[in-house]
Design an enzyme around this catalytic site. Structure first.
Site, short mmCIF file in Angstrom:
data_model
loop_
_atom_site.label_atom_id
_atom_site.label_comp_id
_atom_site.label_asym_id
_atom_site.label_seq_id
_atom_site.Cartn_x
_atom_site.Cartn_y
_atom_site.Cartn_z
N LYS A 1 -0.81 -9.62 3.38
CA LYS A 1 -0.09 -9.01 4.50
C LYS A 1 -1.01 -8.05 5.24
O LYS A 1 -1.72 -7.26 4.61
CB LYS A 1 1.16 -8.26 4.02
CG LYS A 1 1.98 -7.67 5.17
CD LYS A 1 3.33 -7.17 4.71
CE LYS A 1 3.23 -5.82 4.03
NZ LYS A 1 2.80 -4.74 4.97
N GLU B 1 9.40 -3.58 10.74
CA GLU B 1 9.78 -2.27 10.19
C GLU B 1 10.21 -1.31 11.29
O GLU B 1 9.51 -1.12 12.29
CB GLU B 1 8.62 -1.67 9.40
CG GLU B 1 8.94 -0.32 8.78
CD GLU B 1 7.92 0.16 7.77
OE1 GLU B 1 8.09 1.30 7.27
OE2 GLU B 1 6.96 -0.58 7.48
N ASP C 1 0.83 -1.20 0.00
CA ASP C 1 0.00 0.00 0.00
C ASP C 1 0.86 1.26 0.00
O ASP C 1 0.34 2.38 -0.11
CB ASP C 1 -1.01 0.00 1.15
CG ASP C 1 -0.37 -0.15 2.52
OD1 ASP C 1 0.87 -0.12 2.62
OD2 ASP C 1 -1.13 -0.31 3.50
N SER C 2 2.18 1.07 0.04
CA SER C 2 3.12 2.18 -0.19
C SER C 2 2.87 2.83 -1.54
O SER C 2 3.30 3.98 -1.77
CB SER C 2 4.56 1.68 -0.10
OG SER C 2 4.75 0.54 -0.92
N GLU D 1 -1.34 -5.53 9.00
CA GLU D 1 -0.60 -4.83 10.04
C GLU D 1 -1.32 -4.94 11.38
O GLU D 1 -2.52 -4.68 11.46
CB GLU D 1 -0.45 -3.34 9.68
CG GLU D 1 0.28 -3.09 8.37
CD GLU D 1 0.41 -1.60 8.05
OE1 GLU D 1 0.05 -0.78 8.93
OE2 GLU D 1 0.86 -1.27 6.95
N ASP E 1 -0.71 -6.38 0.10
CA ASP E 1 -1.20 -5.73 1.31
C ASP E 1 -2.72 -5.71 1.36
O ASP E 1 -3.38 -5.42 0.36
CB ASP E 1 -0.72 -4.28 1.37
CG ASP E 1 0.56 -4.12 2.16
OD1 ASP E 1 0.82 -4.95 3.06
OD2 ASP E 1 1.30 -3.15 1.90
#
EC number: 2.1.2.11
Length: 264
Positions: A112, A181, A45-46, A114, A84
């Site tokens: 993925k 991270e 999602d960067s 978070e 993501d």
């Protein structure tokens, strides 16, 4: 080329063989990365920041990730492809299953997400439904408004212990891969050694099993703030393919990230 799988990464961890991974957003770069030896890619999602021009990852939609997953898969058919789950795409069990299914149908091998141990039940339910899960701990960009900015996580003893607890709980729930991270080197080493699953670092020192970079950081084309952990491999080589090869070689050798790219 033989497909890279989670089992491949587990074998590399057991053998002490480090691996490089990178974010990918389009067909041409995905193919180039695969050609130059990168076998693990993330449709992150960067893309909200480096492709769409937002100031965070929060505006990225599931449809955005689905689209980019489809085109990256065409460029790298044998890569282990992570995708993501974007902000608020896994808020309820039903939404999570639907979101994950769309990403897997688009070509992802793994989704993925978070968050810490509060996501253990989500990880368990996805795994039971044949959806492999990669976790993401430390600095989790979707939580930027909670953190009050992009800050190193786990620096004090209590925070470090809690992060390790999260990692162990998620592994017990079925997590098969973890991204760490922006955490201190010592904590990343501790987590990597405590888990049987592979750990990929970004801003976490060189003790992790693998490394990942946002491709724009690896080529020095982000503009503005340059993360401490980033290295411009293109500046040293003058050629994109050579830059990718150098990145892979330095990760495998353990020379990247060096001390100047790491947090103590």
């Amino acid at each position: 080329m033989k497909p890279t799988t989670v089992s491949t990464l587990r074998q590399w961890k057991q053998q002490g063989e480090k691996f490089a991974s990178i974010t990918a957003y389009d067909f041409s770069f995905a193919r180039l990365f695969a050609d130059e030896g990168i076998q693990v890619m993330l449709v992150g999602d960067s893309l909200g920041m480096v492709v769409q021009g937002h100031d965070s990852t929060l505006p990225v939609t599931l449809a955005d990730i689905v689209y980019h997953t489809e085109v990256v898969r065409r460029g790298a058919p044998a890569a282990l492809l992570l995708a993501d789950l974007p902000f608020m795409s896994y808020a309820t069990p039903e939404q999570t299953f639907d979101s994950a299914a769309r990403l897997m149908r688009a070509g992802a091998n793994m989704v993925k997400l978070e968050g810490g141990k509060w996501l253990a039940e989500t990880v368990k339910q996805l795994t039971e439904r044949a959806v492999p899960v990669c976790g993401h701990l430390g600095l989790t960009p979707q939580s930027v408004n909670i953190f009050g900015g992009y800050k190193v996580q786990g620096r004090d003893a209590e925070a470090a212990d809690l992060l390790l607890e999260d990692a162990l709980a998620l592994e017990a729930a079925g997590m098969q891969l973890l991204v760490l991270e922006c955490v201190p080197v010592a904590l990343a080493k501790r987590v990597t050694e405590a888990l049987s699953i592979p750990v990929i670092g970004i801003g976490a020192g060189n003790a992790t099993d693998g490394q990942i970079l946002v491709m724009h950081d690896a080529f020095g084309i982000t503009g503005g703030h340059i993360p401490k952990f980033a290295k411009n491999f293109l500046a040293e080589t003058g050629d994109i393919r050579a830059a990718v090869r150098q990145y892979v070689e330095e990760v495998k050798a353990g020379s990247y990230p060096a001390e100047q790219h790491s947090f103590q």
